[in-house]
Enzyme design. Structure first.
Site, PDB file in Angstrom:
ATOM      1  N   LYS A   1     -85.329 -64.338 -21.749  1.00 17.06           N
ATOM      2  CA  LYS A   1     -86.568 -63.390 -21.923  1.00 17.06           C
ATOM      3  C   LYS A   1     -86.402 -62.362 -22.474  1.00 17.06           C
ATOM      4  O   LYS A   1     -86.389 -62.321 -23.887  1.00 17.06           O
ATOM      5  CB  LYS A   1     -87.359 -63.517 -20.170  1.00 17.06           C
ATOM      6  CG  LYS A   1     -87.576 -64.252 -19.671  1.00 17.06           C
ATOM      7  CD  LYS A   1     -88.743 -63.485 -18.081  1.00 17.06           C
ATOM      8  CE  LYS A   1     -87.004 -62.916 -17.106  1.00 17.06           C
ATOM      9  NZ  LYS A   1     -86.659 -64.040 -17.038  1.00 17.06           N
TER      10      LYS A   1
ATOM     11  N   ARG B   1     -81.005 -65.330  -6.797  1.00 17.51           N
ATOM     12  CA  ARG B   1     -82.138 -64.868  -7.745  1.00 17.51           C
ATOM     13  C   ARG B   1     -82.630 -65.701  -7.923  1.00 17.51           C
ATOM     14  O   ARG B   1     -84.507 -65.929  -8.041  1.00 17.51           O
ATOM     15  CB  ARG B   1     -81.417 -64.687  -9.079  1.00 17.51           C
ATOM     16  CG  ARG B   1     -81.517 -62.354  -8.697  1.00 17.51           C
ATOM     17  CD  ARG B   1     -79.924 -62.434  -9.842  1.00 17.51           C
ATOM     18  NE  ARG B   1     -80.459 -62.275 -10.963  1.00 17.51           N
ATOM     19  CZ  ARG B   1     -80.196 -62.496 -12.730  1.00 17.51           C
ATOM     20  NH1 ARG B   1     -78.614 -62.318 -12.242  1.00 17.51           N
ATOM     21  NH2 ARG B   1     -80.511 -62.003 -13.604  1.00 17.51           N
TER      22      ARG B   1
ATOM     23  N   ARG C   1     -72.799 -57.919 -15.295  1.00 19.66           N
ATOM     24  CA  ARG C   1     -73.464 -56.858 -14.776  1.00 19.66           C
ATOM     25  C   ARG C   1     -73.317 -57.663 -13.270  1.00 19.66           C
ATOM     26  O   ARG C   1     -73.772 -58.658 -12.807  1.00 19.66           O
ATOM     27  CB  ARG C   1     -74.951 -58.390 -15.074  1.00 19.66           C
ATOM     28  CG  ARG C   1     -75.978 -57.013 -15.565  1.00 19.66           C
ATOM     29  CD  ARG C   1     -76.955 -57.286 -16.854  1.00 19.66           C
ATOM     30  NE  ARG C   1     -78.412 -58.066 -15.061  1.00 19.66           N
ATOM     31  CZ  ARG C   1     -78.993 -58.229 -15.382  1.00 19.66           C
ATOM     32  NH1 ARG C   1     -79.738 -58.769 -16.759  1.00 19.66           N
ATOM     33  NH2 ARG C   1     -80.110 -59.166 -14.881  1.00 19.66           N
TER      34      ARG C   1
ATOM     35  N   ARG D   1     -93.993 -60.484 -11.715  1.00 19.90           N
ATOM     36  CA  ARG D   1     -93.107 -61.161 -11.002  1.00 19.90           C
ATOM     37  C   ARG D   1     -93.226 -61.658  -9.342  1.00 19.90           C
ATOM     38  O   ARG D   1     -93.144 -62.427  -8.723  1.00 19.90           O
ATOM     39  CB  ARG D   1     -91.295 -60.592 -10.619  1.00 19.90           C
ATOM     40  CG  ARG D   1     -91.059 -61.303 -11.346  1.00 19.90           C
ATOM     41  CD  ARG D   1     -89.196 -60.715 -11.172  1.00 19.90           C
ATOM     42  NE  ARG D   1     -89.336 -60.003 -12.335  1.00 19.90           N
ATOM     43  CZ  ARG D   1     -87.480 -59.924 -13.109  1.00 19.90           C
ATOM     44  NH1 ARG D   1     -87.110 -61.115 -12.639  1.00 19.90           N
ATOM     45  NH2 ARG D   1     -87.366 -59.165 -14.272  1.00 19.90           N
TER      46      ARG D   1
ATOM     47  N   ARG E   1     -72.962 -64.612 -19.122  1.00 28.14           N
ATOM     48  CA  ARG E   1     -73.099 -63.587 -19.586  1.00 28.14           C
ATOM     49  C   ARG E   1     -72.286 -62.432 -19.645  1.00 28.14           C
ATOM     50  O   ARG E   1     -72.227 -62.021 -18.159  1.00 28.14           O
ATOM     51  CB  ARG E   1     -74.533 -62.932 -19.390  1.00 28.14           C
ATOM     52  CG  ARG E   1     -75.441 -61.939 -19.368  1.00 28.14           C
ATOM     53  CD  ARG E   1     -76.914 -61.423 -19.338  1.00 28.14           C
ATOM     54  NE  ARG E   1     -77.266 -61.689 -18.044  1.00 28.14           N
ATOM     55  CZ  ARG E   1     -78.578 -61.417 -17.776  1.00 28.14           C
ATOM     56  NH1 ARG E   1     -78.840 -61.847 -18.680  1.00 28.14           N
ATOM     57  NH2 ARG E   1     -78.657 -61.503 -16.213  1.00 28.14           N
TER      58      ARG E   1
HETATM   59  P1  AP5 Z   1     -81.758 -62.990 -21.518  1.00 28.45           P
HETATM   60  O1  AP5 Z   1     -81.859 -63.343 -23.023  1.00 28.45           O
HETATM   61  O2  AP5 Z   1     -80.965 -62.058 -21.083  1.00 28.45           O
HETATM   62  O3  AP5 Z   1     -81.871 -63.771 -19.929  1.00 28.45           O
HETATM   63  P2  AP5 Z   1     -82.986 -63.157 -18.865  1.00 28.45           P
HETATM   64  O4  AP5 Z   1     -83.910 -64.121 -18.732  1.00 28.45           O
HETATM   65  O5  AP5 Z   1     -84.076 -62.018 -19.546  1.00 28.45           O
HETATM   66  O6  AP5 Z   1     -82.568 -63.007 -18.119  1.00 28.45           O
HETATM   67  P3  AP5 Z   1     -81.912 -61.687 -16.622  1.00 28.45           P
HETATM   68  O7  AP5 Z   1     -81.218 -62.252 -15.818  1.00 28.45           O
HETATM   69  O8  AP5 Z   1     -82.225 -60.375 -17.888  1.00 28.45           O
HETATM   70  O9  AP5 Z   1     -83.670 -62.332 -16.204  1.00 28.45           O
HETATM   71  P4  AP5 Z   1     -83.996 -61.542 -14.633  1.00 28.45           P
HETATM   72  O10 AP5 Z   1     -85.056 -61.796 -15.001  1.00 28.45           O
HETATM   73  O11 AP5 Z   1     -83.753 -62.303 -13.839  1.00 28.45           O
HETATM   74  O12 AP5 Z   1     -83.535 -60.185 -14.680  1.00 28.45           O
HETATM   75  P5  AP5 Z   1     -84.344 -58.228 -14.807  1.00 28.45           P
HETATM   76  O13 AP5 Z   1     -83.281 -57.876 -15.162  1.00 28.45           O
HETATM   77  O14 AP5 Z   1     -85.447 -59.132 -15.509  1.00 28.45           O
HETATM   78  O15 AP5 Z   1     -80.030 -64.929 -21.489  1.00 28.45           O
HETATM   79  C1  AP5 Z   1     -79.565 -64.536 -20.557  1.00 28.45           C
HETATM   80  C2  AP5 Z   1     -78.077 -64.912 -21.283  1.00 28.45           C
HETATM   81  O16 AP5 Z   1     -78.227 -66.146 -21.565  1.00 28.45           O
HETATM   82  C3  AP5 Z   1     -77.148 -64.263 -22.199  1.00 28.45           C
HETATM   83  O17 AP5 Z   1     -75.631 -64.236 -21.490  1.00 28.45           O
HETATM   84  C4  AP5 Z   1     -77.511 -65.399 -23.015  1.00 28.45           C
HETATM   85  O18 AP5 Z   1     -77.317 -64.671 -25.259  1.00 28.45           O
HETATM   86  C5  AP5 Z   1     -78.074 -65.939 -22.975  1.00 28.45           C
HETATM   87  N1  AP5 Z   1     -78.649 -67.527 -23.903  1.00 28.45           N
HETATM   88  C6  AP5 Z   1     -80.219 -66.581 -23.556  1.00 28.45           C
HETATM   89  N2  AP5 Z   1     -81.101 -67.545 -24.344  1.00 28.45           N
HETATM   90  C7  AP5 Z   1     -80.210 -69.016 -25.179  1.00 28.45           C
HETATM   91  C8  AP5 Z   1     -80.439 -70.562 -25.326  1.00 28.45           C
HETATM   92  N3  AP5 Z   1     -81.190 -70.807 -25.762  1.00 28.45           N
HETATM   93  N4  AP5 Z   1     -79.199 -70.757 -25.200  1.00 28.45           N
HETATM   94  C9  AP5 Z   1     -77.860 -71.015 -24.611  1.00 28.45           C
HETATM   95  N5  AP5 Z   1     -77.559 -69.662 -24.445  1.00 28.45           N
HETATM   96  C10 AP5 Z   1     -78.559 -68.776 -24.301  1.00 28.45           C
HETATM   97  O19 AP5 Z   1     -84.243 -58.144 -13.688  1.00 28.45           O
HETATM   98  C11 AP5 Z   1     -82.855 -58.102 -12.556  1.00 28.45           C
HETATM   99  C12 AP5 Z   1     -82.893 -57.368 -11.392  1.00 28.45           C
HETATM  100  O20 AP5 Z   1     -84.530 -56.170 -11.457  1.00 28.45           O
HETATM  101  C13 AP5 Z   1     -84.541 -58.542 -10.503  1.00 28.45           C
HETATM  102  O21 AP5 Z   1     -83.110 -59.299  -9.565  1.00 28.45           O
HETATM  103  C14 AP5 Z   1     -84.729 -57.364  -9.410  1.00 28.45           C
HETATM  104  O22 AP5 Z   1     -84.287 -57.082  -8.935  1.00 28.45           O
HETATM  105  C15 AP5 Z   1     -85.279 -56.640 -10.208  1.00 28.45           C
HETATM  106  N6  AP5 Z   1     -86.554 -56.294 -11.013  1.00 28.45           N
HETATM  107  C16 AP5 Z   1     -86.849 -56.892 -12.373  1.00 28.45           C
HETATM  108  N7  AP5 Z   1     -88.473 -57.123 -12.313  1.00 28.45           N
HETATM  109  C17 AP5 Z   1     -88.366 -57.163 -11.461  1.00 28.45           C
HETATM  110  C18 AP5 Z   1     -90.341 -56.863 -10.728  1.00 28.45           C
HETATM  111  N8  AP5 Z   1     -91.233 -56.964 -11.264  1.00 28.45           N
HETATM  112  N9  AP5 Z   1     -90.363 -57.685  -9.560  1.00 28.45           N
HETATM  113  C19 AP5 Z   1     -89.831 -56.450  -8.632  1.00 28.45           C
HETATM  114  N10 AP5 Z   1     -87.582 -56.497  -8.704  1.00 28.45           N
HETATM  115  C20 AP5 Z   1     -87.916 -56.451 -10.367  1.00 28.45           C
END
Ligand code: AP5
Length: 206
Positions: A13, A160, A149, A85, A120
């Site tokens: 994302k 997760r 992270r 979410r 990552r």
């Molecule tokens: P990346 O692009 O970082 O993936 P992402 O989908 O953004 O993953 P996140 O881990 O950031 O999402 P998340 O939803 O778990 O965490 P968030 O920070 O939002 O890519 C991941 C890796 O893969 C990178 O190294 C990239 O280089 C690689 N990659 C990407 N695409 C690729 C491809 N096509 N091929 C190969 N490699 C690839 O949330 C963190 C925490 O915050 C949550 O756990 C929760 O506690 C809280 N939180 C956030 N939002 C909410 C909400 N709405 N409600 C409640 N709690 C929330």
């Protein structure tokens, strides 16, 4: 146009949003970044949830994201990453009359998710994201200086994914019923995924 980037943890994302920001002049609003910023404040209540891989309470995230979306730079459109979410969060947007025009749902196999998240790494100086498992590190990047992270540890990754399946995946049906869902295969390499998203968005705008 208001775009929601949806998908399991590690679906890409954030990576895909970074490309879209270059094309649309919309702000990229990442719920995870907002939470991490909040977690740096003393006596915050969100860090514990995040580090365990649980969602922070709906009321907390709705207040934070809601006030960000009311900023003037969001008037023309935004790229909202990681929100909603839960169904409660999706209903919140509707109640606040914040329309969602398109939901890009990145579909990725579970094995790939684990591989991506465990590999990552971030450059603490620039914030640039790399991956030790799925991508080559560019020349000049020192692997030893990259950081992981806290929620990318194996036991937290498992939690997760479980939370995604139980609490977040029902949101897919919510948007399917509203006819704004675009499913994209997020398994191929990043360039290909970005190409598919571009193509799909182009069709929507025509
Ligand atoms: P990346 O692009 O970082 O993936 P992402 O989908 O953004 O993953 P996140 O881990 O950031 O999402 P998340 O939803 O778990 O965490 P968030 O920070 O939002 O890519 C991941 C890796 O893969 C990178 O190294 C990239 O280089 C690689 N990659 C990407 N695409 C690729 C491809 N096509 N091929 C190969 N490699 C690839 O949330 C963190 C925490 O915050 C949550 O756990 C929760 O506690 C809280 N939180 C956030 N939002 C909410 C909400 N709405 N409600 C409640 N709690 C929330």
């Amino acid at each position: 146009m208001n775009i929601v980037m949806f998908g399991p943890p590690g679906a890409g994302k954030g990576s895909v949003s970074a490309f879209l920001v270059g094309e649309f002049s919309y702000p990229h609003i990442a719920a995870g970044d907002i939470i991490r910023e909040e977690a740096r404040k003393p006596q915050n209540k969100v860090r514990a949830y995040m580090e365990k891989g649980e969602l922070v309470p709906d009321t907390v995230i709705m207040q934070l994201v809601g006030s960000r979306l009311r900023q003037p730079d969001c008037r023309e459109g935004f790229i909202l990453d990681g929100f909603p979410r839960t169904i409660v969060q999706a209903e919140f947007l509707e109640r606040q009359r914040i329309p969602v025009d398109i939901v890009i749902n990145l579909e990725v196999d579970e094995d790939a998710i684990v591989d991506r998240l465990s590999g990552r790494r971030m450059d603490p100086k620039t914030g640039q994201i790399y991956n030790l498992n799925t991508m080559e590190l560019p020349e000049g990047v020192d692997r030893e200086k990259l950081v992981q992270r806290p929620d990318d540890k194996p036991e937290v990754i498992r939690k997760r994914i479980e939370v995604y399946k139980k609490q977040t995946s029902p949101v897919i049906e919510y948007y399917r019923e509203r006819n704004v869902l675009l499913n994209i295969d997020g398994n191929p390499e990043l360039g290909q995924v970005v190409g598919s998203v571009r193509e799909a968005l182009q069709k929507v705008r025509e």
